[in-house]
Design a protein around this motif. Sequence first.
Motif, short mmCIF file in Angstrom:
data_model
loop_
_atom_site.label_atom_id
_atom_site.label_comp_id
_atom_site.label_asym_id
_atom_site.label_seq_id
_atom_site.Cartn_x
_atom_site.Cartn_y
_atom_site.Cartn_z
N GLN A 174 0.86 -1.18 0.00
CA GLN A 174 0.00 0.00 0.00
C GLN A 174 0.90 1.23 0.00
O GLN A 174 1.73 1.40 0.89
N ARG A 175 0.75 2.09 -1.01
CA ARG A 175 1.67 3.21 -1.19
C ARG A 175 0.93 4.54 -1.08
O ARG A 175 0.05 4.85 -1.90
N LEU A 176 1.29 5.36 -0.09
CA LEU A 176 0.74 6.70 0.05
C LEU A 176 1.57 7.65 -0.80
O LEU A 176 2.80 7.77 -0.60
N ALA A 177 0.93 8.33 -1.75
CA ALA A 177 1.65 9.22 -2.67
C ALA A 177 1.85 10.58 -2.01
O ALA A 177 1.07 11.51 -2.20
N THR A 178 2.91 10.70 -1.21
CA THR A 178 3.15 11.92 -0.43
C THR A 178 3.64 13.08 -1.27
O THR A 178 3.42 14.24 -0.94
N GLY A 179 4.35 12.78 -2.36
CA GLY A 179 5.04 13.82 -3.10
C GLY A 179 6.34 14.18 -2.40
O GLY A 179 6.65 13.71 -1.30
N ASP A 180 7.15 15.02 -3.02
CA ASP A 180 8.44 15.48 -2.52
C ASP A 180 8.28 16.08 -1.12
O ASP A 180 7.48 17.01 -0.92
N LEU A 181 9.05 15.58 -0.14
CA LEU A 181 8.94 16.07 1.24
C LEU A 181 10.00 17.10 1.60
O LEU A 181 10.10 17.52 2.75
N GLY A 182 10.80 17.54 0.62
CA GLY A 182 11.88 18.48 0.92
C GLY A 182 11.38 19.78 1.51
O GLY A 182 11.88 20.26 2.54
N GLN A 183 10.38 20.39 0.89
CA GLN A 183 9.84 21.66 1.39
C GLN A 183 9.19 21.47 2.75
O GLN A 183 9.31 22.32 3.63
N LEU A 184 8.50 20.34 2.93
CA LEU A 184 7.86 20.07 4.22
C LEU A 184 8.90 19.95 5.32
O LEU A 184 8.73 20.48 6.42
N PHE A 185 10.03 19.25 5.05
CA PHE A 185 11.10 19.15 6.03
C PHE A 185 11.64 20.54 6.38
O PHE A 185 11.97 20.80 7.54
N SER A 186 11.75 21.41 5.39
CA SER A 186 12.23 22.77 5.64
C SER A 186 11.29 23.51 6.59
O SER A 186 11.73 24.21 7.52
N VAL A 187 9.98 23.38 6.38
CA VAL A 187 9.00 24.03 7.25
C VAL A 187 9.08 23.47 8.67
O VAL A 187 9.03 24.21 9.66
N LEU A 188 9.22 22.14 8.79
CA LEU A 188 9.33 21.53 10.11
C LEU A 188 10.61 21.97 10.82
O LEU A 188 10.62 22.13 12.04
N ASN A 189 11.69 22.18 10.07
CA ASN A 189 12.92 22.70 10.68
C ASN A 189 12.71 24.10 11.24
O ASN A 189 13.20 24.43 12.33
N THR A 190 11.98 24.93 10.50
CA THR A 190 11.67 26.29 10.99
C THR A 190 10.85 26.21 12.26
O THR A 190 11.10 26.94 13.24
N CYS A 191 9.87 25.32 12.26
CA CYS A 191 9.03 25.14 13.45
C CYS A 191 9.87 24.71 14.64
O CYS A 191 9.72 25.24 15.75
N MET A 192 10.77 23.75 14.44
CA MET A 192 11.58 23.24 15.56
C MET A 192 12.53 24.31 16.09
O MET A 192 12.73 24.43 17.30
N THR A 193 13.11 25.11 15.20
CA THR A 193 13.98 26.20 15.64
C THR A 193 13.21 27.18 16.51
O THR A 193 13.68 27.62 17.57
#
Length: 306
Positions: A174-193
């Motif tokens: 079963q494959r969830l088509a998330t799309g590229d997570l690069g931008q999402l990781f960037s947003v999460l990094n901003t949140c964590m900072t």
Amino acid sequence: MRYVVLSFVALLAGLSAPAYAQDEAPVIVPPVTPWQVDFGENKCRAVRVFGEGDERTVLLLEQITPSDSPRWIMAGDVAERLNSGGDLTVQFGPGVGAFEMSAAKGTTLGDFGKAYRSFSIRKPDWDGRDGKKEDEADNLDDEADPTPGIPMLDIEEGASIEWVQFSRDKRAPQRLATGDLGQLFSVLNTCMTDLVGTWGVDVEAQQRRAKGPSPLNLSQIANRIQQYYPSRAERWGKQADLSIRMLVDENGAITDCRITNITIAEDFDDRACSEFKKVGKFEPAIDTDGKPMASFYASTILYRLN
């Protein structure tokens, strides 16, 4: 039998990709909502729903403390389809290798029902099947952090992820088509900072952190915590995952300790913080000039009943 496991949040072991047991083409589950990111008081969380109606599945990526991998929870129709069998094979692909994980029984997520979760998009260093770590805790902090500063998600690694695939036994993946997570990781990094900035530490100074604080007597502390399982929680058969966060000054002294619930933990208290404050001894963090500095230490406490 009961046990408590003290597990480092940010230290993760890699794993080579196992071969899938089946040759069937994966079932693609498309997204029906955009990623929604919550800059919460105690965590950073991204949520996306896949599939419609009775076939809805939700994927959550979240961080409670800085790390190089988000935690994840998958719940809903895909989890129900894979409800029984052997170990679950998971891959955040194609860029991250597949790994196998045991599926904890009784894990649910609200109206979505059956759920699976892990501390990492790679194989965690804690084995939920027997409550043991792959390495002894006393040996985990011997080396300096690979990159100075606050641990962050690798944006390039995120960009290498286009889907998340789950498989079990010989059933179709079963494959969830998330799309590229690069931008999402960037947003999460901003949140964590931003989140670290609310803890009372100098965020700018943390960018010069070459090595985080290291507990010098972790085994002693773990033994003291293991002697105590909240009686009400034990009586009702409750388990919990708690995140513990401490501020450690340049002399290795604990100046603050907080516990954040990862799971619902109504009958669990701050005993772990009390034990760390009573007997905890730390080697302070080291900056890029080799000097002691004030910083933070994070770990995870898993309360389990067998």
